[in-house]
Design a protein around this motif. Structure first.
Motif, PDB file in Angstrom:
ATOM      1  N   GLU A 105      41.213  96.963  19.102  1.00  0.00           N
ATOM      2  CA  GLU A 105      41.211  98.343  19.224  1.00  0.00           C
ATOM      3  C   GLU A 105      41.856  98.902  17.884  1.00  0.00           C
ATOM      4  N   GLU A 106      42.857  98.110  17.208  1.00  0.00           N
ATOM      5  CA  GLU A 106      43.491  98.566  15.954  1.00  0.00           C
ATOM      6  C   GLU A 106      42.696  98.240  14.850  1.00  0.00           C
ATOM      7  N   MET A 126      45.936  99.783  31.644  1.00  0.00           N
ATOM      8  CA  MET A 126      45.121 100.178  30.288  1.00  0.00           C
ATOM      9  C   MET A 126      44.743  98.710  29.756  1.00  0.00           C
ATOM     10  N   TRP A 127      45.557  97.764  29.378  1.00  0.00           N
ATOM     11  CA  TRP A 127      45.591  96.613  28.766  1.00  0.00           C
ATOM     12  C   TRP A 127      44.423  95.705  29.363  1.00  0.00           C
ATOM     13  N   LEU A 130      48.547  97.603  22.859  1.00  0.00           N
ATOM     14  CA  LEU A 130      48.103  96.829  24.083  1.00  0.00           C
ATOM     15  C   LEU A 130      48.986  95.525  24.070  1.00  0.00           C
ATOM     16  N   ARG A 155      40.511  98.736  30.997  1.00  0.00           N
ATOM     17  CA  ARG A 155      39.585  99.024  29.997  1.00  0.00           C
ATOM     18  C   ARG A 155      38.389  97.961  29.656  1.00  0.00           C
ATOM     19  N   ASP A 158      52.148  96.659  25.311  1.00  0.00           N
ATOM     20  CA  ASP A 158      52.036  96.994  26.813  1.00  0.00           C
ATOM     21  C   ASP A 158      52.118  95.811  27.904  1.00  0.00           C
ATOM     22  N   PHE A 159      51.251  94.792  27.447  1.00  0.00           N
ATOM     23  CA  PHE A 159      51.069  93.526  28.263  1.00  0.00           C
ATOM     24  C   PHE A 159      52.426  92.883  28.456  1.00  0.00           C
ATOM     25  N   TRP A 169      42.212  93.284  22.331  1.00  0.00           N
ATOM     26  CA  TRP A 169      43.480  94.303  22.153  1.00  0.00           C
ATOM     27  C   TRP A 169      44.002  94.435  20.751  1.00  0.00           C
TER      28      TRP A 169
END
Length: 312
Positions: A61-62, A1-2, A269, A5, A272-273, A58
């Protein structure tokens, strides 16, 4: 996902970087484009530096800002990545560097500054953060062989890549959220430290020969209480493959991940990375432990067969 996308974005920004480098002085054009190609994330067998060019996405996204500005920040970071790699190579192996390398680095650095100057005027607080991160980088690369950073001040290891944090300053300033910069600086430093730990596992033999600082070598040296020399190859292999020091090495990365958990919900993200990085270290440890277990069983089976033969 990180990663998946943003593959389309990566293609775009590397194309932008190619167009920028294609416009520099003709004598440096081919070397610059060839050097960029070594880091292309969408091509096989290339060096991957994901956080450098993906961190702006990343964060975005937020904390959404104009998409073209995100592309600009990421493109600037590609230029910064190339520049600092060229400088690091010059510092690590000055005898092997061509006369072209430092002038090329300066040309690329000019493009790096040009992009950020389009986003931030000279009066912007961005340039204060720029000075801060460049200062962190300078101290880290200058004194890493004089101070055992991994044992006494591990954040300095992350500071070898401190300019990556320009993404943080840029996104937060453009979104009016400067107060969040300190928390994100700490988070990115933890990720950069874990990244360096993985690189140091992969490069320990090379670093041992070249005399470069290395986190794994630091751990083994501390374990063996060696104050006047670095561990040798046999001592390192004994520590890794017999005594299991890589287990504790991986556990240290897990501690970083636990520290990151407080920002995990805000910037998933990045979190997650880092989980991906920790997973890489775990896989290495599991493979070593599996091999060691197999060897131990094999040795036992060999001894048992010898005893049986003697009994006959």
């Amino acid at each position: 996902m990180w990663l998946t996308r943003f593959e389309e974005d990566l293609g775009l920004i590397f194309a932008r970087a190619e167009s920028i480098l294609a416009a520099i002085a003709e004598e440096f054009r081919s070397p610059a484009l060839n050097y960029l190609d070594k880091f292309h994330p969408l091509k096989e067998h290339r060096s991957k530096n994901y956080i450098c060019y993906l961190l702006p996405y990343w964060l975005n996204e937020e904390i959404p800002i104009d998409s073209d500005r995100v592309h600009q920040i990421s493109t600037a970071n590609i230029m910064g990545m190339l520049y600092y790699h060229l400088i690091d190579e010059t510092m690590d192996n000055p005898s092997l560097v061509s006369r072209l390398q430092l002038p090329l680095a300066q040309l690329i650095h000019s493009e790096f500054i040009k992009i950020y100057s389009e986003l931030f005027p000279s009066s912007s607080a961005f340039w204060t953060y720029y000075d801060k991160y460049i200062g962190e980088w300078a101290v880290a690369v200058t004194y890493e062989n004089e101070q055992d950073y991994f044992q006494v001040n591990s954040v300095r290891i992350a500071h070898r890549a401190a300019p990556v944090k320009l993404s943080v300053a840029a996104i937060m300033l453009l979104s009016g959220q400067e107060t969040r910069i300190p928390q994100m600086e700490e988070a990115v430093d933890l990720v950069l430290l874990t990244m360096q730990m993985i690189d140091d596992w992969q490069d320990w033999e090379k670093d041992l020969i070249e005399g470069s600082y290395n986190c794994l070598l630091s751990m083994v040296q501390a374990d063996l209480h060696l104050s006047d020399r670095r561990p040798n190859v046999e001592e390192i292999k004994q520590a890794v493959y017999v005594e299991g020091c890589l287990i504790r090495y991986s556990e240290r990365a897990e501690k970083h991940h636990h520290s990151l958990s407080q920002i995990g919900s805000s910037f998933p993200l990045l979190y997650d990375f880092h989980a991906y990085l920790c997973g890489q270290l775990k896989e290495i440890v599991q493979q070593i432990e599996a091999d060691r277990s197999l060897l131990q069983r094999g040795g036992l089976e060999f001894l048992l067969s010898r005893q049986l033969m003697r009994g006959k």
